[in-house]
Structure formats: structure tokens, C-alpha cells
Design a protein around this motif. Structure first.
Motif, PDB file in Angstrom:
ATOM      1  N   ASP A 143       0.910  -1.184  -0.081  1.00  8.14           N
ATOM      2  CA  ASP A 143       0.015  -0.023  -0.103  1.00  8.14           C
ATOM      3  C   ASP A 143       0.980   1.262  -0.034  1.00  8.14           C
ATOM      4  OD1 ASP A 143      -2.026   1.822   0.117  1.00  8.14           O
ATOM      5  OD2 ASP A 143      -2.973   0.793   1.939  1.00  8.14           O
ATOM      6  N   VAL A 144       0.888   1.824  -1.129  1.00 13.63           N
ATOM      7  CA  VAL A 144       2.135   3.043  -1.482  1.00 13.63           C
ATOM      8  C   VAL A 144       1.655   4.186  -0.685  1.00 13.63           C
ATOM      9  CG1 VAL A 144       3.164   4.221  -3.088  1.00 13.63           C
ATOM     10  CG2 VAL A 144       2.570   1.913  -3.439  1.00 13.63           C
ATOM     11  N   PHE A 145       0.434   4.526  -0.652  1.00 14.09           N
ATOM     12  CA  PHE A 145      -0.105   5.780   0.045  1.00 14.09           C
ATOM     13  C   PHE A 145      -1.299   5.279   1.127  1.00 14.09           C
ATOM     14  CE2 PHE A 145       0.885   6.506  -4.599  1.00 14.09           C
ATOM     15  CZ  PHE A 145       2.036   7.383  -4.361  1.00 14.09           C
ATOM     16  N   ALA A 146      -0.758   4.952   1.994  1.00 12.95           N
ATOM     17  CA  ALA A 146      -1.774   3.863   2.955  1.00 12.95           C
ATOM     18  C   ALA A 146      -2.735   4.864   3.624  1.00 12.95           C
ATOM     19  CB  ALA A 146      -0.832   2.972   3.859  1.00 12.95           C
ATOM     20  N   GLY A 147      -2.362   6.185   4.008  1.00 15.12           N
ATOM     21  CA  GLY A 147      -3.133   6.831   5.034  1.00 15.12           C
ATOM     22  C   GLY A 147      -3.255   6.289   6.380  1.00 15.12           C
ATOM     23  N   VAL A 148      -4.360   6.178   6.774  1.00 19.26           N
ATOM     24  CA  VAL A 148      -4.512   5.547   8.218  1.00 19.26           C
ATOM     25  C   VAL A 148      -4.783   4.005   8.239  1.00 19.26           C
ATOM     26  CG1 VAL A 148      -4.983   7.583   9.289  1.00 19.26           C
ATOM     27  CG2 VAL A 148      -6.765   6.074   8.377  1.00 19.26           C
ATOM     28  N   GLY A 149      -4.973   3.658   7.083  1.00 21.87           N
ATOM     29  CA  GLY A 149      -4.934   2.151   6.978  1.00 21.87           C
ATOM     30  C   GLY A 149      -6.378   1.609   6.363  1.00 21.87           C
ATOM     31  N   PRO A 150      -7.066   2.251   5.488  1.00 21.37           N
ATOM     32  CA  PRO A 150      -8.620   1.815   5.131  1.00 21.37           C
ATOM     33  C   PRO A 150      -8.263   0.540   4.062  1.00 21.37           C
ATOM     34  CG  PRO A 150      -7.991   3.699   4.130  1.00 21.37           C
ATOM     35  CD  PRO A 150      -7.149   3.590   5.199  1.00 21.37           C
ATOM     36  N   CYS A 188       0.947  -7.335   4.648  1.00 23.43           N
ATOM     37  CA  CYS A 188       0.900  -5.950   4.373  1.00 23.43           C
ATOM     38  C   CYS A 188       2.054  -5.228   4.535  1.00 23.43           C
ATOM     39  CB  CYS A 188      -0.347  -5.137   4.578  1.00 23.43           C
ATOM     40  SG  CYS A 188      -1.931  -6.094   4.258  1.00 23.43           S
ATOM     41  N   LEU A 189       2.511  -4.279   3.456  1.00 27.09           N
ATOM     42  CA  LEU A 189       3.619  -3.440   3.853  1.00 27.09           C
ATOM     43  C   LEU A 189       3.008  -2.103   3.384  1.00 27.09           C
ATOM     44  CD1 LEU A 189       5.243  -5.904   2.871  1.00 27.09           C
ATOM     45  CD2 LEU A 189       7.100  -4.728   2.665  1.00 27.09           C
ATOM     46  N   ALA A 190       2.683  -1.259   4.454  1.00 27.11           N
ATOM     47  CA  ALA A 190       1.913   0.002   4.007  1.00 27.11           C
ATOM     48  C   ALA A 190       2.788   1.136   4.467  1.00 27.11           C
ATOM     49  CB  ALA A 190       0.640  -0.074   5.273  1.00 27.11           C
ATOM     50  N   ASN A 191       2.718   2.134   3.711  1.00 25.67           N
ATOM     51  CA  ASN A 191       3.518   3.172   3.745  1.00 25.67           C
ATOM     52  C   ASN A 191       2.537   4.617   3.555  1.00 25.67           C
ATOM     53  OD1 ASN A 191       6.337   4.940   3.311  1.00 25.67           O
ATOM     54  ND2 ASN A 191       4.955   5.427   1.328  1.00 25.67           N
ATOM     55  N   ASP A 192       3.296   5.597   4.209  1.00 25.57           N
ATOM     56  CA  ASP A 192       2.653   7.006   3.989  1.00 25.57           C
ATOM     57  C   ASP A 192       3.712   8.060   4.423  1.00 25.57           C
ATOM     58  OD1 ASP A 192      -0.396   8.134   3.590  1.00 25.57           O
ATOM     59  OD2 ASP A 192       0.895   9.445   4.637  1.00 25.57           O
ATOM     60  N   HIS A 209       0.998   8.073   9.457  1.00 27.73           N
ATOM     61  CA  HIS A 209       1.947   6.771   9.726  1.00 27.73           C
ATOM     62  C   HIS A 209       1.751   6.357  11.223  1.00 27.73           C
ATOM     63  CE1 HIS A 209       5.718   4.949  11.035  1.00 27.73           C
ATOM     64  NE2 HIS A 209       5.599   4.080  10.180  1.00 27.73           N
ATOM     65  N   ARG A 210       1.581   7.492  12.086  1.00 30.63           N
ATOM     66  CA  ARG A 210       1.472   7.316  13.525  1.00 30.63           C
ATOM     67  C   ARG A 210       0.053   6.637  13.668  1.00 30.63           C
ATOM     68  NH1 ARG A 210      -0.475   9.903  18.233  1.00 30.63           N
ATOM     69  NH2 ARG A 210      -1.357  11.900  17.023  1.00 30.63           N
ATOM     70  N   TRP A 211      -1.119   7.145  13.064  1.00 33.87           N
ATOM     71  CA  TRP A 211      -2.136   6.543  13.204  1.00 33.87           C
ATOM     72  C   TRP A 211      -2.591   5.344  12.446  1.00 33.87           C
ATOM     73  CZ3 TRP A 211      -5.138   7.854  17.083  1.00 33.87           C
ATOM     74  CH2 TRP A 211      -5.314   9.202  17.607  1.00 33.87           C
ATOM     75  N   LEU A 212      -1.777   4.951  11.417  1.00 36.21           N
ATOM     76  CA  LEU A 212      -1.565   3.569  10.811  1.00 36.21           C
ATOM     77  C   LEU A 212      -1.350   2.426  11.786  1.00 36.21           C
ATOM     78  CD1 LEU A 212      -1.638   1.904   8.201  1.00 36.21           C
ATOM     79  CD2 LEU A 212       0.395   2.558   7.906  1.00 36.21           C
ATOM     80  N   GLN A 213      -0.032   2.890  12.513  1.00 37.70           N
ATOM     81  CA  GLN A 213       0.330   1.718  13.376  1.00 37.70           C
ATOM     82  C   GLN A 213      -0.660   1.750  14.674  1.00 37.70           C
ATOM     83  OE1 GLN A 213       3.941   3.998  14.236  1.00 37.70           O
ATOM     84  NE2 GLN A 213       5.152   2.309  13.248  1.00 37.70           N
ATOM     85  N   HIS A 214      -1.378   2.967  15.140  1.00 37.10           N
ATOM     86  CA  HIS A 214      -2.204   2.767  16.067  1.00 37.10           C
ATOM     87  C   HIS A 214      -3.446   1.952  15.604  1.00 37.10           C
ATOM     88  CE1 HIS A 214      -4.926   4.239  19.529  1.00 37.10           C
ATOM     89  NE2 HIS A 214      -5.910   4.224  18.354  1.00 37.10           N
ATOM     90  N   ASN A 215      -3.733   1.971  14.371  1.00 41.50           N
ATOM     91  CA  ASN A 215      -5.123   1.237  13.869  1.00 41.50           C
ATOM     92  C   ASN A 215      -4.784  -0.261  13.754  1.00 41.50           C
ATOM     93  OD1 ASN A 215      -6.871   3.425  13.898  1.00 41.50           O
ATOM     94  ND2 ASN A 215      -6.233   4.207  11.979  1.00 41.50           N
ATOM     95  N   VAL A 264      -3.793  -6.438  13.926  1.00 44.22           N
ATOM     96  CA  VAL A 264      -2.999  -7.127  13.140  1.00 44.22           C
ATOM     97  C   VAL A 264      -1.569  -6.420  12.790  1.00 44.22           C
ATOM     98  CG1 VAL A 264      -5.263  -7.362  11.627  1.00 44.22           C
ATOM     99  CG2 VAL A 264      -4.173  -5.385  11.378  1.00 44.22           C
ATOM    100  N   GLU A 265      -1.079  -6.069  13.984  1.00 48.91           N
ATOM    101  CA  GLU A 265       0.241  -5.498  13.990  1.00 48.91           C
ATOM    102  C   GLU A 265       1.327  -6.500  13.478  1.00 48.91           C
ATOM    103  OE1 GLU A 265      -0.505  -6.195  18.191  1.00 48.91           O
ATOM    104  OE2 GLU A 265      -1.359  -5.884  16.492  1.00 48.91           O
ATOM    105  N   LYS A 266       0.915  -7.494  13.608  1.00 51.61           N
ATOM    106  CA  LYS A 266       2.011  -8.664  13.079  1.00 51.61           C
ATOM    107  C   LYS A 266       1.747  -9.194  11.682  1.00 51.61           C
ATOM    108  CE  LYS A 266       2.235 -10.930  17.586  1.00 51.61           C
ATOM    109  NZ  LYS A 266       2.110 -12.032  18.448  1.00 51.61           N
ATOM    110  N   LYS A 267       0.800  -8.428  11.077  1.00 54.73           N
ATOM    111  CA  LYS A 267       0.572  -8.665   9.754  1.00 54.73           C
ATOM    112  C   LYS A 267       0.820  -7.482   8.854  1.00 54.73           C
ATOM    113  CE  LYS A 267      -1.431 -11.892   8.045  1.00 54.73           C
ATOM    114  NZ  LYS A 267      -0.822 -13.329   7.752  1.00 54.73           N
ATOM    115  N   VAL A 268       1.245  -6.363   9.575  1.00 48.65           N
ATOM    116  CA  VAL A 268       1.350  -5.297   8.691  1.00 48.65           C
ATOM    117  C   VAL A 268       2.837  -4.485   9.108  1.00 48.65           C
ATOM    118  CG1 VAL A 268       0.623  -2.885   8.184  1.00 48.65           C
ATOM    119  CG2 VAL A 268      -1.025  -4.892   8.721  1.00 48.65           C
ATOM    120  N   ARG A 269       3.701  -4.260   8.228  1.00 45.94           N
ATOM    121  CA  ARG A 269       4.866  -3.580   8.227  1.00 45.94           C
ATOM    122  C   ARG A 269       4.663  -2.185   7.843  1.00 45.94           C
ATOM    123  NH1 ARG A 269       8.971  -7.302   5.166  1.00 45.94           N
ATOM    124  NH2 ARG A 269      10.214  -5.431   5.575  1.00 45.94           N
TER     125      ARG A 269
END
Length: 475
Positions: free
Chosen positions: A280-287, A299-303, A309-315, A321-326
Motif C-alpha cells: 500500500d504505497v499511499f496507505a493513509g491511516v489504513g483503510p 501488508c507493507l503499508a507506507n505514508d 503513519h502514527r495513526w496507521l500503526q495505532h489502527n 493486525v500489527e503482526k501482519k502489517v509492516r
């Protein structure tokens, strides 16, 4: 004689209704009002007509909207009351905070008055055949009573209040986007003098809304989130929303979120299977990333925006799902030329599908050139090349062909007959949001063509552009 007088006075223009009613009552004492009841009505064509003095109001005075109107009613025995109300559900008055059943004028415990919508019922002949039959079966006389109903600000709909206040002939809107407890508006210039009143009305008329903001015509120069001004309520911009089974929290003033994209998020995520990989190249907060991870994808999610990025990690943690998303806090090109390039070779050798999501419609098509010559060593087979879902805005008469052509130009490779284009939504007159999906051609991925790859930065002039103050940001 009474019938003739009622017709004469009822024909007097609306502005003179109050004077007409007074004159009518002076001539016909039998029509006088007593304890909220009128024997013969002079009813407004509209159920509510605001007093003229509220026109142009900029500071909300709720008491100024109070008005008494006459509505028709039926006298119904209490024993069949519920059945009658059910049978007349299309004919009864429908108004916020207004009861459909009131005390009988004689205050008898054996009868109640059922209030009717004057638009729907003006005489006994107004009842449909089914309604008239129901009244006969319950032994309810079809003779209409008339009740004087006091309407206040609290009984009005938001559009009625705004229509009464804003200048006549100008657009009246009560539409907004709901983001948790926040109502997000996009007011036009002629509405700005009334912006605080509009904010208060929206908050009053929509339970759960405790903050109303207006989007200004500026985009924050670095991270593409729109600047907003408070119109009403508490200045709490941390919202909590649910979408497609996931929960998200974020500071709406520092990140981008569009509730109108929930269907699109779901459409793309449903293409992803358990075990697949999503970039996810422009991931925002993770939708995209959060629900994809919930479905079992890696998932590899970037913003680029540190707040996103901070709220993406929070979400990710919030949805477990923090173990499934870098997560990464990089420019889009740096993410493609870095983490994506590092992970792709091994993924191309596998059997699970690979998806690349690029949801930054104002710019994402321009970033496709980052895939040119991304890898050097071609795998033994090309059956597992990544599928790209890239978003873009188009004002072209043929938006499907337009975004496909622009994607081809950025890739340096023709996508005709090799891509599909999906209409997402119309964001402004003559402006559509589209998604072009295609398998990344091996001729691009292994081309060795780096000539058109721009520096690893999202261009500042484009970052600052606010095209018609519409959704020109990521979701």
C-alpha cells in the motif's frame, strides 16, 4: 354561509393568513380557537412557513422560529387507536418531536386525536380506499377535527431552518460528511456569512454530532490534508469510525479520511486472498491495509505524512493486525524503490498473489514510472507478476481511456487491452475518480529504463494544488 366564508378567506395570499384568520374568527365565532383546537381551518399550503424576521439571521435565535399552525385530525376511540394509527401511517403527521396522537379536546379518556398531514389530507375524500375502509371497519367517523399545533425550532428539519435563514433564491445545503462525531462541510461563498449558524443547526439536528467543521480552499503544503475551521461544538478532532468491520481512530485535522470510499475499499480488499501480499504505497491511516491484513494478507503499508503513519500503526494495533502489517514513513517512490524492490523477487517465485495499491488520485499515475526497471534479474516464469490498482482523477469526456493512456505514458508501455478501469465516484462536476488495474508488465519491471524516474520526492507544487477544493488526496 360558513362554507362560503371559509373559501373566501382561504384564498387570501399566505402572507395575510394570520389577519385573515382573525377576521374569519370575528365573523364566525364557531371557528374560534379553544385549548388548541379549531373547528374550521385556514391551513398553510406548507406545513411550516418561517416568520419573515428570521431571514438573514447570522446568530441562531431558536425562539424566533416558533409558530402555531392548524392541522387536520381524526377523533379515534382509544380501544382501536393503535390499529387506526397503523392503518393511517402514510397520512399521519411526520415531524421531529411532534406526537401523532394527542389528548381529545373534551379530555375524554375514551378518545384521542390522531394528527394528520395537511399535505396528504384536506378533506375526508383525501383518504385512500384502503384507509377509508379501515376507518369504517373500526367505526371511526371520517369527520375531520382541526387542531392548533405549536411548532418550535426543535420540530423543524435542518433544511427548513436553513431555507428560512439564507437569502431567497440561493442554494441551501444541509449536506455533510460524517466522520465519527465530526460533521465535515464544504460551504460555498454565499453561505460563509451564515457558517456558524449553519454549524449549530447541523449539530442540533444530527444526534451524535458534537463538532462541525468547514473545509477551506487550502491544502496543507506538505501532507495534502485540508485545513479546516471550526463552525460549532467542541474542538475535538480525534475521531473514531467503523468501516467494513474494522475500527479506525485518527486526528481528522492532520490526516485524510473520506467516508464515501468505504465501498471502494471493500471492493479492492475482496480481491485479496489469505496469504497474498499487499503493498500500500499511499496507505493513509489504513483503510486498505488493515482490512486486507484482517483477511489474512501480509501488508507493507507506507505514508509520507508522519501523522498518518502514527495513526496507521495505532489502527493496526487497535484491530490486532500489527503482526501482519509492516509500516513505513517514506515518499511513495522511495517506498517502491526500497521495500517493494527488496521484497518482490522472493514473492515472484511464490504462488500467492501480489497487489500494489496506489490511492493518491491527484498524483498516483505519475508515480508508476518508479516501476521502470525496478528489478534486474528476471524470474524463470512470469505467472505471478504484481497486480497494480492505481487511482486517478479525470476531467476527460472518456475518463476510462484517459486514465489508461496516462498510466501507459507513465509506465512507458501500452496498457490497451491489458487493463481494466473502474469508475469510483464523481467528485465534482466533470471530474471523476477512477481506478485502473493491470498486471505489471515484465517489459516494465525488468526494462532497465531509469531515465524517467524522478527524484524520491512528491513534487511540492502539486502537493499544494487544491483542484476545485475537492477530494484530491489519498483515502
Amino acid at each position: 354561509m360558513l362554507r362560503l366564508l371559509s373559501r373566501v378567506f382561504a384564498s387570501i395570499p399566505i402572507e395575510g393568513n394570520r389577519k385573515a384568520a382573525a377576521a374569519y374568527r370575528s365573523i364566525c365565532p364557531a371557528a374560534s380557537v379553544c385549548s388548541g383546537f379549531a373547528v374550521n381551518p385556514i391551513m398553510e399550503p406548507k406545513l411550516y412557513r418561517a416568520p419573515p424576521e428570521v431571514r438573514g439571521m447570522t446568530s441562531l435565535d431558536k425562539e424566533a422560529f416558533t409558530q402555531t399552525i392548524t392541522v387536520p385530525a381524526l377523533r379515534v376511540p382509544t380501544g382501536v387507536l393503535n390499529k387506526v394509527v397503523k392503518s393511517l401511517r402514510k397520512a399521519t403527521i411526520q415531524r421531529p418531536g411532534v406526537p401523532r396522537v394527542v389528548q381529545d379536546k373534551e379530555e375524554s379518556s375514551d378518545f384521542r386525536l390522531v394528527l394528520l398531514d395537511p399535505h396528504r389530507v384536506s378533506s375526508p375524500s383525501s383518504f385512500s380506499e384502503a384507509e377509508a375502509e379501515a376507518l369504517r371497519s373500526f367505526s371511526v367517523a371520517e369527520e375531520l377535527q382541526y387542531y392548533e399545533l405549536r411548532l418550535t425550532y426543535h420540530n423543524l428539519k435542518s433544511e427548513e431552518v436553513l431555507e428560512a435563514v439564507l437569502p431567497q433564491g440561493q442554494d441551501v445545503t444541509s449536506g455533510f460528511s460524517r466522520v465519527g462525531h465530526i460533521a465535515h462541510m464544504n460551504l460555498r461563498d454565499h453561505q460563509l456569512p451564515y457558517k456558524n449558524l449553519i454549524g449549530q443547526v447541523i449539530m442540533d439536528k444530527n444526534p451524535g454530532v458534537t463538532c462541525v467543521v468547514n473545509k477551506t480552499n487550502m491544502i496543507d503544503s506538505t501532507y495534502r490534508n485540508f485545513k479546516m475551521e471550526m463552525l460549532a461544538g467542541e474542538e475535538n478532532m480525534v475521531a473514531k469510525v467503523k468501516e467494513n468491520g474494522a475500527t479506525y481512530e485518527f486526528d481528522f485535522s492532520h490526516v485524510y479520511w473520506n467516508p464515501r470510499l468505504s465501498t471502494e475499499h471493500q471492493r479492492v480488499v475482496q480481491l485479496v486472498k489469505r496469504g497474498d501480499t499487499v503493498f500500500d504505497v499511499f496507505a493513509g491511516v489504513g483503510p486498505f491495509a488493515v482490512p486486507a491484513a484482517r483477511s489474512g494478507a501480509n501488508c507493507l503499508a507506507n505514508d509520507l505524512n508522519p501523522e498518518s503513519h502514527r495513526w496507521l500503526q495505532h489502527n493496526c494495533k487497535l484491530n490486532k493486525v500489527e503482526k501482519k502489517v509492516r509500516t513505513f514513513n517514506l515518499d511513495g517512490r522511495a517506498f517502491i524503490r526500497g521495500p517493494v524492490r527488496q521484497e518482490l523477487p522472493a514473492l515472484l517465485e511464490g504462488k500467492a498473489s501480489v497487489h500494489v495499491v496506489m490511492n493518491l488520485p491527484a498524483l498516483a499515475l505519475d508515480f508508476l514510472d518508479a516501476f521502470r526497471g525496478l528489478l534486474h534479474q528476471q524470474p524463470c516464469c512470469d505467472e505471478n507478476l504484481p497486480t497494480v490498482h492505481c487511482y486517478g482523477f479525470s476531467k476527460d469526456d472518456n475518463p476510462e481511456a484517459d486514465v489508461a493512456e496516462r498510466a501507459s505514458h507513465s509506465l512507458g508501455f501500452p496498457l490497451k487491452d491489458r487493463c481494466s478501469v473502474h469508475f469510483v465516484r464523481n467528485v465534482a462536476p466533470n471530474k471523476d475518480m477512477m481506478c485502473v488495474s493491470f498486471t505489471l508488465p515484465k517489459e516494465v519491471l525488468f526494462s532497465g529504463d531509469h531515465e524517467h524516474t524522478e527524484p524520491s520526492a512528491e513534487p511540492a507544487p502539486k502537493r499544494q494544488k487544491c483542484d476545485e477544493a475537492t477530494d484530491s488526496t489519498q483515502s
